[in-house]
Design a protein around this motif. Structure first.
Motif, PDB file in Angstrom:
ATOM      1  N   VAL A  30       0.845  -1.198   0.000  1.00 40.76           N
ATOM      2  CA  VAL A  30       0.000   0.000   0.000  1.00 40.76           C
ATOM      3  C   VAL A  30       0.880   1.248   0.000  1.00 40.76           C
ATOM      4  O   VAL A  30       1.511   1.575   1.005  1.00 40.76           O
ATOM      5  CB  VAL A  30      -0.940  -0.001   1.227  1.00 40.76           C
ATOM      6  N   TYR A  31       0.935   1.904  -1.154  1.00 42.82           N
ATOM      7  CA  TYR A  31       1.698   3.145  -1.303  1.00 42.82           C
ATOM      8  C   TYR A  31       0.780   4.309  -0.959  1.00 42.82           C
ATOM      9  O   TYR A  31      -0.140   4.623  -1.718  1.00 42.82           O
ATOM     10  CB  TYR A  31       2.203   3.291  -2.737  1.00 42.82           C
ATOM     11  N   SER A  32       1.020   4.929   0.172  1.00 42.22           N
ATOM     12  CA  SER A  32       0.199   6.054   0.603  1.00 42.22           C
ATOM     13  C   SER A  32       0.907   7.369   0.290  1.00 42.22           C
ATOM     14  O   SER A  32       2.041   7.369  -0.185  1.00 42.22           O
ATOM     15  CB  SER A  32      -0.081   5.937   2.102  1.00 42.22           C
ATOM     16  N   ARG A  33       0.210   8.466   0.576  1.00 46.15           N
ATOM     17  CA  ARG A  33       0.806   9.775   0.294  1.00 46.15           C
ATOM     18  C   ARG A  33       1.828  10.170   1.343  1.00 46.15           C
ATOM     19  O   ARG A  33       2.627  11.072   1.136  1.00 46.15           O
ATOM     20  CB  ARG A  33      -0.298  10.818   0.182  1.00 46.15           C
ATOM     21  N   SER A  34       1.783   9.519   2.498  1.00 45.99           N
ATOM     22  CA  SER A  34       2.822   9.708   3.517  1.00 45.99           C
ATOM     23  C   SER A  34       3.454   8.354   3.794  1.00 45.99           C
ATOM     24  O   SER A  34       2.784   7.322   3.705  1.00 45.99           O
ATOM     25  CB  SER A  34       2.213  10.268   4.808  1.00 45.99           C
ATOM     26  N   HIS A  57       1.998   4.251   4.812  1.00 44.37           N
ATOM     27  CA  HIS A  57       2.293   3.075   4.002  1.00 44.37           C
ATOM     28  C   HIS A  57       1.897   1.824   4.780  1.00 44.37           C
ATOM     29  O   HIS A  57       1.967   1.797   6.013  1.00 44.37           O
ATOM     30  CB  HIS A  57       3.781   3.025   3.656  1.00 44.37           C
ATOM     31  N   PRO A 112      -7.673   0.292  -0.577  1.00 47.71           N
ATOM     32  CA  PRO A 112      -6.734   1.358  -0.959  1.00 47.71           C
ATOM     33  C   PRO A 112      -6.057   1.998   0.250  1.00 47.71           C
ATOM     34  O   PRO A 112      -6.388   1.677   1.394  1.00 47.71           O
ATOM     35  CB  PRO A 112      -7.639   2.360  -1.674  1.00 47.71           C
ATOM     36  N   PRO A 113      -5.121   2.904  -0.021  1.00 49.38           N
ATOM     37  CA  PRO A 113      -4.474   3.635   1.082  1.00 49.38           C
ATOM     38  C   PRO A 113      -5.495   4.444   1.870  1.00 49.38           C
ATOM     39  O   PRO A 113      -6.546   4.833   1.338  1.00 49.38           O
ATOM     40  CB  PRO A 113      -3.509   4.583   0.361  1.00 49.38           C
ATOM     41  N   GLY A 125       0.275  15.610  -6.914  1.00 49.50           N
ATOM     42  CA  GLY A 125       1.456  15.014  -7.533  1.00 49.50           C
ATOM     43  C   GLY A 125       2.010  13.767  -6.868  1.00 49.50           C
ATOM     44  O   GLY A 125       2.918  13.139  -7.400  1.00 49.50           O
ATOM     45  N   VAL A 126       1.511  13.417  -5.691  1.00 48.20           N
ATOM     46  CA  VAL A 126       2.022  12.209  -5.028  1.00 48.20           C
ATOM     47  C   VAL A 126       1.117  11.034  -5.387  1.00 48.20           C
ATOM     48  O   VAL A 126      -0.081  11.058  -5.105  1.00 48.20           O
ATOM     49  CB  VAL A 126       2.085  12.393  -3.496  1.00 48.20           C
ATOM     50  N   TRP A 127       1.692  10.000  -5.984  1.00 48.02           N
ATOM     51  CA  TRP A 127       0.892   8.838  -6.355  1.00 48.02           C
ATOM     52  C   TRP A 127       0.558   8.016  -5.125  1.00 48.02           C
ATOM     53  O   TRP A 127       1.370   7.882  -4.197  1.00 48.02           O
ATOM     54  CB  TRP A 127       1.651   7.966  -7.359  1.00 48.02           C
ATOM     55  N   ALA A 128      -0.629   7.452  -5.125  1.00 44.69           N
ATOM     56  CA  ALA A 128      -1.027   6.552  -4.039  1.00 44.69           C
ATOM     57  C   ALA A 128      -1.858   5.428  -4.634  1.00 44.69           C
ATOM     58  O   ALA A 128      -2.637   5.638  -5.561  1.00 44.69           O
ATOM     59  CB  ALA A 128      -1.835   7.311  -2.986  1.00 44.69           C
ATOM     60  N   GLY A 129      -1.665   4.256  -4.118  1.00 46.65           N
ATOM     61  CA  GLY A 129      -2.411   3.106  -4.619  1.00 46.65           C
ATOM     62  C   GLY A 129      -1.840   1.816  -4.065  1.00 46.65           C
ATOM     63  O   GLY A 129      -1.027   1.825  -3.136  1.00 46.65           O
ATOM     64  N   VAL A 130      -2.301   0.728  -4.626  1.00 48.73           N
ATOM     65  CA  VAL A 130      -1.870  -0.587  -4.152  1.00 48.73           C
ATOM     66  C   VAL A 130      -1.174  -1.334  -5.284  1.00 48.73           C
ATOM     67  O   VAL A 130      -1.650  -1.340  -6.422  1.00 48.73           O
ATOM     68  CB  VAL A 130      -3.078  -1.405  -3.652  1.00 48.73           C
TER      69      VAL A 130
END
Lengths: 230, 230
Positions: free
Chosen positions: A106-110, A114, A184-185, A196-201
């Motif tokens: 899980v790629y989060s914005r912070s 994560h 999701p995150p 501009g910060v990608w977030a997703g799984v």
């Protein structure tokens, strides 16, 4: 990013898992899955478990070792050589058996948010040495069929000498908890608003490659369906 | 079919892993990998480890929980909430950290010789709570970059409040053993001579699926290279 920091079942009707001090307290209780069907789904999908035994380390560290397993109804079975330290240390002792599946990253914005999408089961219980010959054979069949389905009817079954060299431990699946994270995150609103910060799984998949025949196998022996179609 | 029943390093030159009673004794010593490079290869490839701590269970069962990790040189780092039971139980205690990779399932001509191709590392040591702010930040970067490489420079880094809510433990990578099995089945000659039974290895692969963007993400935010190319 920590996975299941603690396992915490809650009451959930007839099929609930037991709640004891070993499985009750913990964080992220919203990640608890309390029904037995979810436990079986985790067990069915996992290839290995991690067996934790107190062992005899004077410094107090437990021993945690990966091993194959199987189960029949409400009993989980482990096996190994009669000489294996983990089996000796586990025999008759209270053990912790943990089964973990990683489903995604899980790629989060912070970085703080994560995480990993996962499912994990933690089982506590006394490890009973299986000495009854009939149960031992059934347990070995369960382990073989869990790990390599179809092999029990395809390969040569254990003879008396092999059975004597194999230790089997049984642990009841009654004191267990299942924990999972999916989806999701989950970010703070201020982070979601940041451009501009990608977030997703990123999904994590486990799959089987093409079977590799043993070099000693005659070329005319076909890959059987239980291996080919897995 | 048991995996690493015990971990047993042997002397192997300058880069050997330490040999202590906790890592020395065991079966299948031919499966030992004694060099440090092999340990790092296992750590690099694994997404999670299993942390074993003695805990405070009156019955004596240890606690085994899956968690993400990272490492810097000869120190492995774990993190979690300051409230997590596993982190509290592990803080200052002797722990066992096990990292396991399943590479394949070994279908032999007898079920007794069925096995798994695997690599696993078992690390013993005292879990030192990391309190120095600089080391703590480096440790968190190591964990993030191990689990989700590229995220430390892409996502928002932890603020003071988030750092305070995060506990970090450090374990030296000095008392460790690596064990592995690879290659085709090893059957008895009499079994090899039996016609019609297939034997070989079914490779187990871990891969990443297509990234799934967060539903809250604007459609024009591209998947960054560190996620897309993983």
């Amino acid at each position: 990013m920590a996975l299941s920091e603690c396992h915490s079942p809650t009451d959930h009707g007839d099929m609930e898992l037991s709640t004891t001090p070993r499985t009750q307290l913990g964080r992220h209780s919203e990640r608890t899955r309390a029904d037995r069907a979810e436990l079986y789904r985790v067990l069915d999908e996992a290839l290995i478990c991690h067996l934790g035994v107190a062992g005899d380390d004077p410094a107090g560290a437990p021993m945690v070792l990966p091993t194959c397993f199987g189960y029949l109804e409400d009993t989980l079975y482990l096996h190994g050589s009669t000489g294996a330290r983990s089996l000796r240390g586990g025999s008759g002792a209270e053990v912790c058996i943990t089964v973990s599946l990683v489903d995604g990253l899980v790629y989060s914005r912070s970085v703080f948010s994560h995480s990993a999408n996962f499912r994990s089961a933690v089982i506590y219980g006394a490890a009973r040495p299986v000495t009854d010959p009939e149960e031992k054979l059934l347990a070995l069949e369960a382990i073989v069929e869990h790990t390599t389905p179809g092999s029990w009817n395809h390969a040569r079954r254990p003879n008396r000498k092999e059975l004597a060299a194999t230790a089997v431990l049984a642990v009841r699946l009654t004191e267990a908890s299942v924990k999972a994270r999916g989806g999701p995150p989950v970010d703070q609103d201020t982070d979601v608003a940041t451009a501009g910060v990608w977030a997703g799984v990123l999904p994590v998949n486990t799959s089987y490659g093409p079977p590799r025949p043993c070099p000693l196998l005659p070329a005319d022996v076909p890959v059987p369906a239980h291996v080919r179609d897995r």
